[in-house]
Structures are given as C-alpha cells and as structure tokens.
Design an enzyme around this catalytic site. Structure first.
Site, short mmCIF file in Angstrom:
data_model
loop_
_atom_site.label_atom_id
_atom_site.label_comp_id
_atom_site.label_asym_id
_atom_site.label_seq_id
_atom_site.Cartn_x
_atom_site.Cartn_y
_atom_site.Cartn_z
CD GLU A 1 -8.59 2.84 -5.22
OE1 GLU A 1 -9.17 3.95 -5.30
OE2 GLU A 1 -8.48 2.21 -4.16
CG HIS B 1 -13.73 -5.68 0.38
ND1 HIS B 1 -14.88 -4.96 0.55
CD2 HIS B 1 -12.71 -4.80 0.55
CE1 HIS B 1 -14.58 -3.70 0.83
NE2 HIS B 1 -13.26 -3.57 0.83
#
Lengths: 457, 699
Positions: free
Chosen positions: B435, B504
């Site tokens: 990321e 999430h």
C-alpha cells in the site's frame, strides 16, 4: 400618606452619592417629574425627580453629604406634614441583607418589607434572563422584544426559541419601532396606549409622555467676585470633566496616530442612505453613526482595542459599547450606544438620537453615559482637521474625527478631487502597542474607503 | 619520502585510470571539484549560522558526503530526475548546478538554495520548505523529504511514469542507510525490480542512522547485498571518491535506460557534522572521525587532480576564491531577500481550481434533469465508476489505473471490471500488496506528468499509505512553494454492512480531511459517483475518493453523455423548511428515508449531501441553516472527531445567531466495528436514530 423620595439606585456599582444641591426650598410645592435634587456619582451628575405631586419636606441633608443609595431624603405630601421615615424604609432587599450582616446605620434597621415597595431597579436587576436560542435572541433584538417577557417552550420549556418570540409579538399592540423605543426609554407601557385598531406611532407615545409631565432642568448657579468676571464652580458636569480629564492624562500612556482616509465613498454612501431611508426612518444616519458602526466592526476584529485596564490585568470586553461625544450646554457628555456591532444602522441612529436628545436636555440617565468601551469624538463640524482627544477612562482608546474636505489626491498617476478626512486615534500604550493599534486604525480607514464592505465583514 | 612517492604514483595511476575509463574532460573534472567545494562552504556556512543562532530550523549537513551527490549526478543526462532526502543540500546543489547553464544561472541557483535554508521568500520554495524540502521539479529535482525513506516510493512512481510514457529518462533516488530499513525500501525495490523500472537507488551509507551504527541495525553488513532479494544488481563503492561513484552510477543508469531495470548502489561515506545541529556525536570516536577525514573529498579530490596533472595549485586557489565569492553573493542575496509575507501563508496549498462557474451551473441543470427525467437509463454505482474511468482513459492517455487486484479480477468490488481487457496490463496494473508504495508511486507518477488512479482496496488499509499520500502527495505543492502539482486520485471504499468487522468496515474520511493539500470526495449515488470521479481525475490536486461498499449495487439514473461534477458543490437531495440535515455517502440514503417518515409528522427536513468533504460547500449548509434554524449531522464515521464535527464548528462560527436549537449529530459508536450483525447494526446510525435526532432539534 406622604410619598417618600429616595436616592435612586443609579447603577449596579453605585453605592453612595454626594448631594450637590437642593433645587427646591423646604416645603415648596412640587410636581411629579420635577427636578428637586442634584446628586453626583463618580461618573456624572444626576437629577432626582419628584415622585409625586404635593409639598416637599426635606430631610436633614445638605450639599456635600455622602448618602447611601435608597436613602429617603424627603417626603412629598400635604403642606403641613413633617419629614419622617416610615417603619418600612425604601431599601432594597440586598441592602437589607447587607445591613443585617454588617450592622450598618441604625436608620436602616431591618423591617418588614412589602415586595411592592421594592424599587423598580432592583426588581429589574434581580429578574432572571431566561435561556434563549441564538435565533430567538436575534429576532428579539431586531424587534425590540425583551426576552424576559417571552414564555419559553424550547428544550422542554427551558429555552425561548424563535416561535416563542413570534407568538409574543403577535400578542403585542402594533407600534412602529421608533414608537416602541421611545416608549421603552420613557418607561411607558405601550399596551396602556389606546390607539384603537391602528398602529401606535411616535406622536402617540410622545403625546402620552407629555401628558405624564415634562421635565425642565434648572440652570446651574453662577457666582462671581473680585476681578474674576465670572466664576464657574468646579462641580457638576464641569467638575467631573475637570477631574476625569486630568486623571486620564496623568495615568494613561497616550499615543496619538493620524491617518488620512478617503471618505468619498462614505459621503456617497451616506447620501444614498438618506435618499433611500429618510422618509421611512424619519431620519438618516449621520457620520457619527456610520463611524460607530465601522468602529464596532473594527473592535470586534481587534478585541485588544475593546479593552480596559484593571488593577492587575487587561480585560478584553464582551460588549462593543460606543460612546459618541455630544456637546451640551452643561459641557461634554458621552452617551453610549450599546452593542453597536449587533445593531443595524437604523437602530443605532434611533438610539443615538434619543441619547443625544436626553444629554442635551440634561436628562441623561446613568446607563446612558456609562459602560462605554470606546469613544468617538467628532469636531469636523468646526472645521477641525485633526486633534488629540483625551481617552475616556477606563477605555483603551478614543477616535478623533476631523472634517471631510475635498483635496487633490493621486490615484495611480492621476490627480483627482477626493473627499478626504483625517482620523486621530489616541490610545493607551499601557494596553496596546503601536503596530496593533495602527492595524486597527487601518481597518477603520479601509471601511471608510469602502463602506459597502460593512455589510460583509 | 619513498612511501609518499609510491602513494602518489598509485594515485596517479588510479585517478588517471578512472578518468580515462570514463572519458572525462578537464572541464567536467573541475566542475565536479567546484561542486564539492561549493557544497562544503555552503554547509560550513550553515553550521556557522546555526552556532551563532542566526539560523533557525533543522539543518542536516551534507559535509563529508559531497562525492556521492556530485559523482552520481555527473552520471546523469540533463533530462533525468532525482529524489532527495532531509540531508539533501548536496543533491540539490549538484543537480541545480548542472541544470543551470550559465554562470549567472548557477549563481542564482546557489542563491535560491541559501535563501530557502534561511526561510526567505527568494528561496527555491519561497521559504515554505526550508533545508529539508528543497525542490526544483521543473528541472527534474522532485524534491527532498523529511521522512526517512519517504521518497523511495515516489522515485518508483516517477520511474513508472517514464516507462508508461515510453521515454528513456532515468530516476536517481538518494537515501541513507537508515532508510534501507524502512518498509518503503523493501516494497519499492520489489516493485521497481518487478516492472524493470528505470530507477537507480543510491544508498548513502554514512554509517549511522542518527546515533545507531549500521552494525546495530542490520544483520547483513552490506546494504547492496540486499539487492539479491529483489533480483537486481547491487554494488558497494567508495563514496568518498566522486569518480568511483560516477563510474558505478553510470553503469546502473545505462542499464536502466536500456530498460533492464533498477540497481542498488551503496556508497560508503561519512558525515562530518552530527545528524543535526543538536547532535553531540557521542556515538562515534574522534579517532574514527579523523580516519574518515583523511579521505575528505574536499581535499583529496583536489590533490588527486593536482597529482594527476589536471589542475595546477594556482588554478585550485583561483577556484577556491571563486567559490568563496559565490558564497558571499549567496549570503548577500539571502539577507536581502524579504521574509515571506502573511499573504503567502495560505497560498500554494492547492493547485488552482480547474472548475468554472459555467461548470457548476451546467451541473445544476443536469442534476435537475437527472431528478426529473423518467426515461433516463439506470446503472449501478460500480458501473458508473467503470464508465468514469473508461471515459477518462480514452480522453487522456496519461490516466492509468493501478492497485491490488484491479486487473483481470476487476477490483475487489468490481469497480475496474472490463478495463484490463480493454486497455491492457500497462494501463490497468496489478500491484503487489504494497500500500505504501502504491500511494507513493502515485505521487511520483503524478509529479512526473501522469494522472494515476490508484486503488487501495479498503479505506481501513489507507493508514498503511498515509505517509506517502499525506506527507508527500498532499504537502509537496506547499512545501515546494507551489512549484509542483500532484494530480492523482486514490480510490478506496469504506463503510460497514457486510459483517466483515473492524479491519474492513470503517469510515476513516476524517483521517484524510485533516491533512491540508488533499481533497476528499464521497459520492452517494451512481450519478454523483461518475461525475465526481471524472472531475477528480481531471482535477490538478490529490483526491481521496472514498466509495461505499454497500452502494456498488445501488442503481440510479446516470446520463449517457460526458459530464463532470465540479468538486466543492453540495447537493440538496431533498429541500425542506424545518431541519437542515447534512450527510454524505451511504448515510444520505438513510437520511432521505428518515425525512420521509418525518414528513408524515409534519417535520419538513432538508437533506444536504455534501458530496465532497474537501472542498467543503459550507455556503449551501449555512444558507439552509439560516432558513431552518436547526442542524442535524449524520455520518457513518466514529462520533469522536468525525468530519461532521467540523461542519458543526463552522455552522457555529458562521450561523450561530440563526440557530434555534442545539445542533445534534448522529454518528457511529466509538468502538471498533463488530462482526456480529446485531452489534454492527447498533454501532452504525440507522433510520430510527436519524428520525429521533430530528425530533430532538424540533422539540
């Protein structure tokens, strides 16, 4: 039974007054509202008016005596009555409590107090102001409604909200804003005025006030002797001016700044206001009110100018109350328009006109001329360009305003005729430094040069 | 005497061999010596100013390491790029001196460096960057970073841009031994190696990361040995000799230019001063310092050139005098340069808006049509996003997509479906799970002229990329004095509703609204999603584009024509009289449901969809509050420091006097989002809670 005449409580901080002079002889016939006594506080000289029609019998008090407020100084009743204080003195609950704990003068012994005999001022001061939503407060100020009169329904009945003010207004007699303000200033209950189905106007209110009795002010006594052609005793307004100016000059660190301002737009702006609103408002705002509005905006932006010096601190003040110097027969008076930043030009203008009128006719109330946080003094009408006024303590600064006069000015490369004026800012360097004060003055200058921004900033 | 002669003879041999091998002219050699000398006097001058407390701020001095920057930059072509570090004066000087083509230009460059270190308006970055952020993006210096390892992903992105633009420019990425232990190093070397990107990683191993010696920071004593792990060449060279550095870098640059991929070059070097001004250097001995100083390039390279017969002593002295004069001039310039004015405080945060009043008006008309045209086609939120990217990729070849699973898989939520097939693997690029480097590469590619659309699969993962996106991407424009733009979009998605728990399901927009220099966009409908994504891609600023996982399947009317929704315009989704309800993303839909229920009770709610949190259309909110007098804010973010709190603060500042009741917010519970549906439902605002809040402000 005879009416007791007492020294009114002239403000929250006033505990004692000095008796200056009786205006009537013992036993004289007096009318309600007639000025019978002159007293002095640390701020100003105030008339005490007769509170009944009849014959006045003076108490054993003479010029120079220092008296606590609410002291009964005379009675007004039948011709043959004698001065005496009743069992229930006209003393406020606060004072009674104080007397009880501090064992003050025996004449202020604790007695049964009828609530109805409590002076109005205490009742006013003691009355709680309810919570009100900002929106409701805003509407109340705009419509001249005292939120204490409004029943709250918001937040389960604890908060006055907009619809409460709207409901209150719908129950009130219809009156023009000016009429409402005059009535408020004169303590007149509008609902007592019978205007039939129509709207109560200024004329109605003034008529009612006149019917209640006009007040005439007595001229100051004059004495003269020897090679002195005329002797003006240093007392009253003059005495206070003398003392306060000296204190101000001797204790403050005065610094004066001058700045030229292009007032062309301000002149135009004032002219437009006049064309547009004079009919509707019954007046059009003068430079004093416009400058008050401009200064209020500046004081909000630069809170260090809206300040006072107390013993160990500089206090930035919550309200922007602007004094505007008024020349009266008795001397300089500075009536104060409160919360100028929150008011529109129309309201400022109306209030200032009433204040100035009262000042000129010697009927200023203590609240009229105290509580200022900044002062404007304008000598433009006497063709003064710039000058160094004395700071009106405990304020931090004063703005001297000069005349507006056409001068040639370079705009870019072009020489033009512009309406120019000079601003003189005198400030107390103990509270404020030069650069911040200069920024404040620049901001005022900018608004004078572009008054259209008043509505924006 | 005999020993000296022998040594001298060896030097002549070595130096001459290097010069011959690299085919260097006297002019090139003298330039290298001059640059070394100029860096040295620059740094000594700063040390002096710091010790006299004339200069404030951090300054990490390059003295001792000059041979690395000078040697490495000498291996570049004029149009190559560099990235720099907090100890970056040497890189900036070697690069800037090379970029300037006249003596006057070179003096100006030197002046602007000095003025920048002193925080003056005449500096490279108008005094906004200072010592740690000198940049000259126009000439290929992508700037210095204050974060150790912060520019390695940026260099990868700039190299990716070169590859995608199919030119043969190379990016030289400087960093230190300390940075070699950051995650950025590993992610970046892997990604660059994987795609054979034209980047050369130059490690300045000055032996200490602040106070910690390399031997205490790594089991493997050679940094260059790590190259093996990424399948690229690695080499350790003498960083005190500009010629050995140049030779090694030249080889790596040529390799990169041929498209054969990156190399790692470790330059052994030493810094004369401490890590920074406040460092007493207690971690190293004076003996060790003296040993390194025997190899001082400032003296040694000068001697080498004399011994090799390239330079006479008279020439060397003349050069020294010239360098001192140059420093004097730079100081005079800097002292005369004004301080930045107060008006400069808020400039250069964002690139100028590309949106016009006409764009805004056109969109308002279109929105009306979308709302009223019963025949408009209905597509899903994810289809709308796909269309937006497809149209922008067809419109502008600089636009490319990269991220995890964006290729054949079409994105975790199908928002890039079909694009890989249409545009191929070099415009829709699958990345490793990295990321930070996805974020940083987007920054570098954007600064180098591309318009990247990077996907971070969940907003919950964006903190992994926060340094890259926020510290580099969002701030570079300001730090560099407005002299760069970073036109990138980070697409991600958030929100709860799928019972996938605390990693999430979050709504983390306020992490992103907090940083200056980046926009945050959160569409609620397919129409908004398409128009806002197209606008975000065309905008010249970094944009965090946060979708909602529960909205991808929601359908709604979307015009078939090309349209954009200018950033910074809220949408009144339902007009009303009584309450101003401000929301965004999925909560807009719940707010609209609540409004319908309240309408039956006679409460008329105005629902405002912010659409973009930054830029924030506060005017629309204020106008509504002035009308209704009541405010309810609804957000799916944690209540604690959610963005709606900011909106409330602004309402308080701008419309306090119009409020008729205390403002109320409806937000998520201050707990990690739980897995169990029953708890998840409790944590997230529902229609009932929104209805209650509106009733409360009406009471």
């Amino acid at each position: 039974m005879a009416e007791e005449l007492f020294i009114p409580k002239l403000g929250q901080t006033v505990e004692t007054v000095t008796l200056i002079a009786w205006k009537v002889e013992d036993g004289a016939k007096v009318e309600f509202g007639q000025e019978v006594l002159e007293v002095e506080t640390d701020k100003a000289v105030f008339p005490v008016e007769a509170n009944a029609n009849g014959y006045i019998h003076l108490g054993p008090y003479k010029a120079g005596d220092v008296l606590p407020v609410l002291t009964v100084v005379a009675i007004i009743g039948k011709q043959d009555e004698k001065f005496a204080v009743s069992a229930a003195p006209a003393v406020g609950a606060e004072e009674l409590e104080k007397a009880a704990t501090e064992e003050s003068a025996p004449s202020r012994a604790v007695g049964a107090v009828q609530p109805s005999s409590l002076p109005q001022a205490v009742q006013e001061g003691g009355r709680e102001v309810p919570f009100a939503s900002p929106r409701a407060r805003r509407l109340a100020v705009e419509k001249g409604v005292d939120v204490r009169q409004v029943s709250p329904t918001g937040g389960g009945g604890v908060r006055v909200v907009e619809k409460d003010v709207v409901a209150y207004l719908s129950r009130q007699p219809k009156a023009t804003p000016l009429a409402r303000r005059i009535a408020e200033a004169e303590g007149l209950d509008l609902s007592a005025l019978n205007a039939g189905e129509g709207v109560i106007t200024k004329t109605d209110v003034l008529g009612a006030v006149k019917a209640g009795g006009a007040v005439q002010s007595a001229p100051l006594p004059i004495s003269a002797e020897g090679d002195v052609r005329e002797r003006i005793p240093l007392k009253g307004v003059r005495g206070i001016i003398a003392e306060r100016m000296a204190v101000s000059v001797h204790t403050t660190a005065r610094v004066t700044m001058f700045m030229d301002a292009d007032a062309t737009e301000l002149v135009r702006f004032r002219k437009r206001l006049k064309e547009r609103y004079e009919k509707e408002w019954d007046f059009s705002p003068g430079y004093n009110e416009l400058l008050a509005k401009i200064c209020a905006s500046a004081l909000r932006r630069y809170p260090y100018m809206n300040a006072r010096l107390v013993e160990d601190a500089i206090e930035h003040l919550a309200h922007v109350n602007i004094g505007i110097a008024v020349d009266t027969d008795r001397g300089l008076l500075v009536p104060v328009v409160r919360d100028v930043d929150a008011k529109g030009l129309r309201q400022i203008g109306e209030e200032f006109r009433q204040l100035a009128e009262r000042a000129r006719s010697g009927r200023s109330q203590l609240d009229d001329i105290s509580g200022g946080t900044f002062t404007i003094t304008n000598l433009g009408m006497y063709d003064i360009d710039y000058f160094t006024p004395v700071i009106n303590l405990p304020e931090a600064a004063i703005l001297g305003v000069g005349r507006i006069v056409p001068r040639p000015v370079y705009i870019g490369d072009e020489l033009m005729r512009r309406e120019m004026m000079t601003l003189s800012l005198v400030f107390d360097h103990r509270l404020v430094d030069g650069a911040p004060a200069a920024r404040f003055l620049q901001y005022i200058r900018d608004l004078i040069e572009e008054p259209a921004l008043l509505g924006v900033l | 005497m005999a020993i000296m002669d022998k040594e001298a003879a060896r030097t002549i041999e070595n130096v001459s061999a290097l010069i011959e091998e690299q085919g260097l002219t006297k002019e090139e050699l003298v330039t290298m010596l001059r640059q070394i000398m100029e860096i040295r006097v620059f740094e000594n001058n700063i040390a002096n100013l710091l010790s006299k407390a004339v200069l404030k701020g951090a300054s990490h001095l390059y003295a001792g390491e000059e041979a690395v920057a000078v040697g490495a930059v000498a291996a570049l072509r004029d149009d190559d790029l560099i990235t720099s570090t907090h100890r970056g004066h040497g890189h900036a000087h070697a690069h800037g001196d090379r970029a300037a083509k006249t003596p006057e230009g070179k003096q100006q460059h030197y002046n602007r460096m000095m003025a920048e270190v002193l925080g003056k308006a005449g500096g490279y970055c108008k005094g906004k960057g200072g010592s740690m952020h000198i940049a000259d993006v126009e000439h290929g210096n992508l700037g210095a970073t204050g974060i150790v390892g912060g520019n390695i992903p940026v260099a990868v992105g700039a190299a990716l841009a070169q590859k995608l633009m199919k030119n043969d420019r190379v990016v030289l990425c400087f960093f230190g031994d300390g940075a070699s232990n950051t995650g950025n190093f590993h992610e970046s070397l892997n990604m660059a190696a994987l795609w054979d990107l034209p980047v050369v990683f130059v490690v300045e191993n000055n032996q200490y990361a602040m106070s910690v010696p390399w031997k205490k920071a790594s089991k493997l004593q050679s940094i260059s040995a790590r190259a093996v792990a990424y399948g690229i060449p690695g080499e350790t060279v003498d960083g005190m000799n500009p010629l050995t550095v140049r030779g090694a870098v030249l080889k790596a640059v040529e390799r990169a230019r041929r498209g054969e991929g990156p190399s790692l070059i470790e330059c052994q070097t030493y810094r004369w001063f401490g890590h920074s001004h406040s460092d007493p250097r207690a971690y190293r001995t004076r003996e060790e310092e003296n040993e390194w100083k025997q190899r001082d390039p400032f003296k040694k390279f000068r001697e080498d050139l004399k011994i090799a017969g390239i330079l006479t002593e008279a020439e060397a002295e003349a050069l020294e005098q010239e360098v001192n004069r140059k420093l004097e001039t730079a100081m005079q310039f800097s002292e005369a340069s004004p301080e930045p004015g107060p008006a400069d405080l808020e400039t250069d945060v964002f690139a100028p808006s590309v949106w016009t009043k006409q764009d805004v008006e056109r969109e308002a008309v279109l929105r009306q049509r979308v709302r009223t045209d019963p025949n408009m086609r209905q597509i899903s939120y994810s289809q709308a996003l796909v269309e937006a990217m497809r149209e922008e990729m067809l419109r502008d070849e600089r636009v490319f997509i990269f991220g995890e699973d964006v290729g054949l898989y079409g994105g975790a939520y199908g928002a890039t479906r079909g694009l890989f097939e249409e545009f191929g693997e070099w415009r829709v690029i699958d990345t490793p799970i990295s990321e930070a480097t996805i974020g940083g590469a987007a920054v570098g590619a954007a600064m180098a002229g591309m318009r990247p659309v990077a996907e971070i699969m969940y907003v919950d993962f964006t903190p992994l990329a926060m340094d890259q996106i926020a510290n580099q991407g969002a701030k570079n424009r300001y730090m560099f004095g407005g002299k760069t733009t970073v036109p990138m979009v980070i697409r991600t998605e958030g929100g709860a509703g799928r019972a996938i728990a605390a990693h999430h399901s979050q709504s983390l927009e306020s992490l992103w609204t907090h940083f200056p220099g980046i926009y945050v966009v959160m569409p609620a409908t397919p129409y908004d999603a398409k128009g806002l994504l197209k606008a975000a891609i065309r905008d010249d600023n970094p944009v965090m584009f946060i979708e909602h996982k529960m909205l991808y399947k929601e359908k709604g009317p979307v015009p078939e024509e090309d349209y954009v929704i200018p950033l910074g315009v809220a949408d009144i989704k339902r007009p009303g009289r009584d309450v101003t309800l401000v929301s965004y993303s999925r909560m807009v839909l719940r707010s609209l449901e609540a409004a319908e229920i309240l309408a039956k009770e006679g409460i008329d709610v105005e629902v405002i969809d912010l659409r973009t949190l930054k830029p924030l259309d506060i005017d629309t909110v204020i106008a509504s509050v002035k009308k209704t007098g009541r405010f309810v804010g609804v957000t799916e973010a944690y209540e604690n420091t959610s963005f709606i709190n900011e909106v409330m603060a602004q309402v308080n500042e701008l419309a306090f006097d119009w409020l008729d009741a205390p403002m109320v917010r409806v937000a998520s519970a201050n707990v990690p989002v739980p897995r169990a549906e029953v708890l998840e439902d409790l944590a997230i605002p529902n229609v009932g809670r929104i209805v209650e809040a509106c009733r409360k402000v009406m009471s």
